[in-house]
Design a protein around this motif. Structure first.
Motif, short mmCIF file in Angstrom:
data_model
loop_
_atom_site.label_atom_id
_atom_site.label_comp_id
_atom_site.label_asym_id
_atom_site.label_seq_id
_atom_site.Cartn_x
_atom_site.Cartn_y
_atom_site.Cartn_z
N ASN A 1 47.10 -41.83 46.89
CA ASN A 1 47.91 -42.29 48.30
C ASN A 1 48.72 -41.56 47.85
OD1 ASN A 1 48.79 -44.13 49.44
ND2 ASN A 1 50.90 -44.86 47.78
N MET A 2 48.28 -40.68 46.63
CA MET A 2 49.36 -39.90 46.37
C MET A 2 49.43 -38.23 47.50
SD MET A 2 51.25 -40.45 43.89
CE MET A 2 52.18 -38.70 43.17
N ARG A 3 50.61 -37.42 47.45
CA ARG A 3 50.61 -36.51 48.65
C ARG A 3 51.67 -35.53 47.78
NH1 ARG A 3 56.10 -34.73 50.82
NH2 ARG A 3 57.72 -36.09 49.98
N LEU A 4 52.56 -35.36 46.58
CA LEU A 4 52.58 -34.16 46.00
C LEU A 4 52.77 -34.24 44.37
CD1 LEU A 4 53.89 -31.38 46.91
CD2 LEU A 4 56.42 -32.35 47.17
N PHE A 5 51.97 -33.61 44.41
CA PHE A 5 52.39 -33.66 42.32
C PHE A 5 53.24 -31.77 42.05
CE2 PHE A 5 49.47 -36.67 41.08
CZ PHE A 5 48.86 -36.47 42.03
N ILE A 6 54.42 -31.75 41.38
CA ILE A 6 55.53 -31.02 41.08
C ILE A 6 55.60 -30.15 39.57
CG2 ILE A 6 57.27 -30.09 41.58
CD1 ILE A 6 57.93 -32.15 44.09
N SER A 7 55.50 -29.43 39.48
CA SER A 7 55.39 -28.91 37.83
C SER A 7 56.47 -27.96 37.85
CB SER A 7 54.18 -27.93 37.18
OG SER A 7 55.06 -28.22 35.94
N GLY A 8 57.22 -28.41 36.78
CA GLY A 8 58.11 -26.89 36.52
C GLY A 8 59.25 -26.94 34.91
N SER A 9 60.01 -26.48 34.71
CA SER A 9 61.01 -26.17 33.33
C SER A 9 59.44 -25.76 32.59
CB SER A 9 60.58 -27.86 32.56
OG SER A 9 61.19 -29.19 33.11
N ALA A 10 58.52 -25.16 32.75
CA ALA A 10 57.81 -24.31 31.47
C ALA A 10 56.21 -23.64 32.77
CB ALA A 10 57.64 -25.19 30.46
N PRO A 11 56.12 -22.45 31.99
CA PRO A 11 54.95 -22.13 32.59
C PRO A 11 53.75 -23.24 32.83
CG PRO A 11 54.75 -21.00 30.96
CD PRO A 11 56.31 -22.21 30.71
N LEU A 12 53.39 -22.83 33.96
CA LEU A 12 51.81 -24.32 33.93
C LEU A 12 50.75 -22.71 33.78
CD1 LEU A 12 50.33 -26.87 35.01
CD2 LEU A 12 50.53 -25.98 37.31
N LEU A 13 49.97 -23.64 33.18
CA LEU A 13 48.76 -22.38 32.83
C LEU A 13 47.92 -22.29 33.97
CD1 LEU A 13 47.46 -23.67 29.11
CD2 LEU A 13 49.26 -21.27 29.85
N ILE A 14 46.89 -20.83 34.09
CA ILE A 14 46.91 -21.66 35.81
C ILE A 14 44.80 -22.53 34.87
CG2 ILE A 14 44.61 -19.44 34.93
CD1 ILE A 14 46.13 -20.23 38.13
N GLU A 15 45.00 -22.08 33.92
CA GLU A 15 43.18 -24.16 34.13
C GLU A 15 44.20 -24.70 34.45
OE1 GLU A 15 45.26 -21.81 31.49
OE2 GLU A 15 43.38 -20.00 30.57
N THR A 16 45.65 -25.19 33.67
CA THR A 16 45.57 -26.92 34.25
C THR A 16 46.00 -26.40 35.69
OG1 THR A 16 47.78 -26.66 32.26
CG2 THR A 16 47.19 -28.27 33.79
N PHE A 17 45.89 -25.57 36.36
CA PHE A 17 46.17 -25.39 37.78
C PHE A 17 45.05 -25.49 38.73
CE2 PHE A 17 47.82 -24.32 41.91
CZ PHE A 17 47.16 -23.78 42.43
#
Ligand code: MCA
Ligand code: AMP
Length: 518
Positions: A284-300
């Motif tokens: 049901n989700m359309r958008l996941f936003i990340s911030g405040s600190a670096p998002l590791l490429i592995e997590t991405f």
């Protein structure tokens, strides 16, 4: 032209804009809490009006600060809205701060009102009254406390105070790399301009377009949870599923009834640790936003593989709110892992070398920004504020990065001595100051090292005074008794000497390498 003939200047009060975005059906649900409580949009209007009327009854001076250190609750949100609509200044404070930290903030900001948890009233009211605070109210998560008791005596109709775009709306303390916290002053215009840009950029859908539902699992004493998340939902008339604190299983359950989620990287790492995180769970989700600190490429990439969704990473600061964002709409471009996307509309972002000279595309340098969401300055620190701006009006972020030919920014580091742990900023200078004051300590250095959960955590390296034997566990325990828990270094080493360069400066890069792993 006489005053009466002047057109009614539109009210730039942020609250006026937020409530203009509320849905037509004010009886519909605005917030649903994880405790099963429901609040309508009318409840938000009524309760914030009563609290605003109560605040106005105190006859506070213009620009009076309302300092708030309470656990996350819908009533705390209502207090924020009441402060805005009364034209006063909201000053949220991390619930983990202890008395030494709180003494500093209250001495510095001189709030006219302090709202705190009942459990802290004893020590906090003493400290506030000594500093000249006139009123201290209590607000507890179970809706008890003197604030609501007092507000209950006031009516539900309230005229939103008239503000200009440049009027101060909030002060957000962002500790200084020199150890002294600085109060970032944000205006109604700063906040509203950014909220409107993000509403478009992130494709917030109106009720007519099917609407949106935000899962709000962040604290509300920082910019991410208090402004980016809350303003996004309120301005758009979108329901929030309101979690008192982040719990991965609760978030997973709510994905089925929501469309947007915002988090710091640690939240994504922890969700990935849940076997219940599946494509079906996020259907049901359309958008996941990340911030405040670096998002590791592995997590991405792990998130993409597991859920089919590409996290949208964005970059901001307490002093500037949001500055850049990866695209939401495919027509605007792809979301590039490891980047924080192009500058938002209206934001000028440049990368400079020595002398603030812009560098060629792709070269790494200091990130500087200009735009409508860049703050008014630091509270009571005009000199410090002046130092942070260039002659041509760019704000020095203290971040180091580059911009590619497509305009995508990548943050590669920081020139400021800062650790970002689980999305919270931890300033080594502040911790070192406290550790150095402990008995038997000659000197200390705190450095950030990678951590699989929090992204980065602090490690303390300490030198004992001659003839003194120090116990690392005791150093940490003593620091924990004084400072907010998230600031406490996760490891501590007592050594003979610290590596220094030719100028005698501690070489923290060598310490980071040496203590990278436990
Ligand atoms: C909790 N602990 C931490 C942290 N959080 N240690 C280091 N860093 C942290 N961030 C420790 C506590 O001291 C405690 O240790 C133990 O973990 C459990 O505490 P608890 O509160 O239960 O932790 P948690 O529930 O696991 O919290 C982790 C969390 C939380 C959910 C990631 O830190 C969080 O909500 N972070 C979000 C911060 C945020 O909103 N950032 C936005 C800033 P002990 O037991 O030893 O005491 S705004 C910003 O940066 C700009 C403007 C932007 O771009 O958004
Ligand atoms: P604060 O002091 O809480 O406003 O934190 C702002 C700082 O968080 C910025 O100066 C950056 O160093 C960092 N930050 C925010 N978003 C990101 C991101 N997406 N990637 C890397 N660092 C970030």
């Amino acid at each position: 032209m006489s005053l009466s003939a002047m057109p009614q200047l539109s009210n730039a009060n942020l609250f006026a804009a937020l409530c203009a975005g509320f849905p037509a059906d004010l009886q519909s649900v605005a917030l649903e809490t994880d405790a099963g409580a429901y609040y309508s949009w009318q409840d938000l209007l009524d309760a914030s009006a009563m609290m605003a009327n109560m605040l106005e009854s105190l006859e506070l001076p213009a620009g009076a600060r309302i300092a708030v250190q309470v656990e996350k609750s819908v009533e705390a949100l209502m207090l924020y809205l009441a402060t805005l609509r009364a034209g006063l200044v909201y000053l949220p404070l991390n619930t983990a701060y202890q008395s030494a930290e709180m003494a500093y903030f209250i001495e510095d900001a001189k709030p006219a009102v302090v709202v705190c948890a009942g459990a802290n009233f004893g020590w906090l009211s003493k400290l506030a009254f000594v500093a000249g605070t006139a009123y201290v109210f209590t607000l507890n998560e179970d809706r008890t406390g003197s604030l609501l008791e007092r507000a209950a005596q006031f009516g539900r109709s309230h005229t939103v105070a008239h503000c200009s775009a440049n009027d101060l709306a909030a002060i957000i303390y962002t500790s200084g790399t020199t150890g002294r916290s600085k109060g970032a002053m944000l205006s109604h215009g700063n906040l509203l301009s950014n909220a409107r840009v993000l509403q478009k950029k992130w494709g917030w859908r109106s009720v007519e377009q099917g609407g949106d539902v935000l899962i709000h699992a962040l604290p509300i004493f920082h910019v991410h949870g208090l402004f980016v998340a809350i303003h996004g939902a309120l301005l758009n008339g979108s329901k929030m599923i309101w979690l008192a604190k982040f719990d991965p299983q609760a978030v997973l359950r709510h994905f089925a009834h929501a469309t947007v989620f915002m988090g710091v990287p640690t939240l994504y790492v922890r969700l990935l640790g849940e076997s219940g995180l599946t494509r079906d769970a996020v259907r049901n989700m359309r958008l996941f936003i990340s911030g405040s600190a670096p998002l590791l490429i592995e997590t991405f990439t792990d998130w993409q593989a597991r859920t089919g969704h590409t996290i949208l990473e964005r970059y901001g600061m307490s002093e500037t709110i949001m500055l850049t964002s990866n695209p939401y709409f495919p027509r605007e471009g792809v979301r590039l892992g490891g980047t924080v996307g192009p500058a938002l509309p209206g934001v000028q972002l440049r990368v400079v070398g020595d002398g603030d000279q812009p560098l060629p595309v792709g070269e790494v340098g200091a990130i500087q920004v200009k735009g409508p969401s860049v703050f008014l300055g630091y509270w009571n620190m005009p000199e410090k504020t002046a130092e942070e701006f260039t002659a041509d009006g760019f704000f020095k972020t203290g971040d180091v990065g580059r911009v590619d030919a497509q305009g995508y920014a990548t943050i590669v580091g920081r020139s400021k001595d800062l650790i970002i742990s689980g999305g919270y900023n931890v300033y080594p200078a502040e911790i070192e100051g406290y550790i150095n004051a402990l008995p038997g300590v000659a000197e200390s250095a705190v450095v950030g090292v990678p951590d699989p959960d929090f992204g980065e955590v602090g490690v303390a390296v300490v030198i004992a005074k001659a003839g003194v034997v120090l116990d690392p566990a005791s150093i940490l325990a003593q620091t924990k008794a004084i400072l907010a828990n998230f600031k406490i270094p996760k490891r501590c080493y007592v050594v003979k000497e610290l590596p220094r360069n030719a100028m005698g400066k501690v070489q923290k890069n060598l310490l980071r390498a040496q203590y990278r792993t436990a």
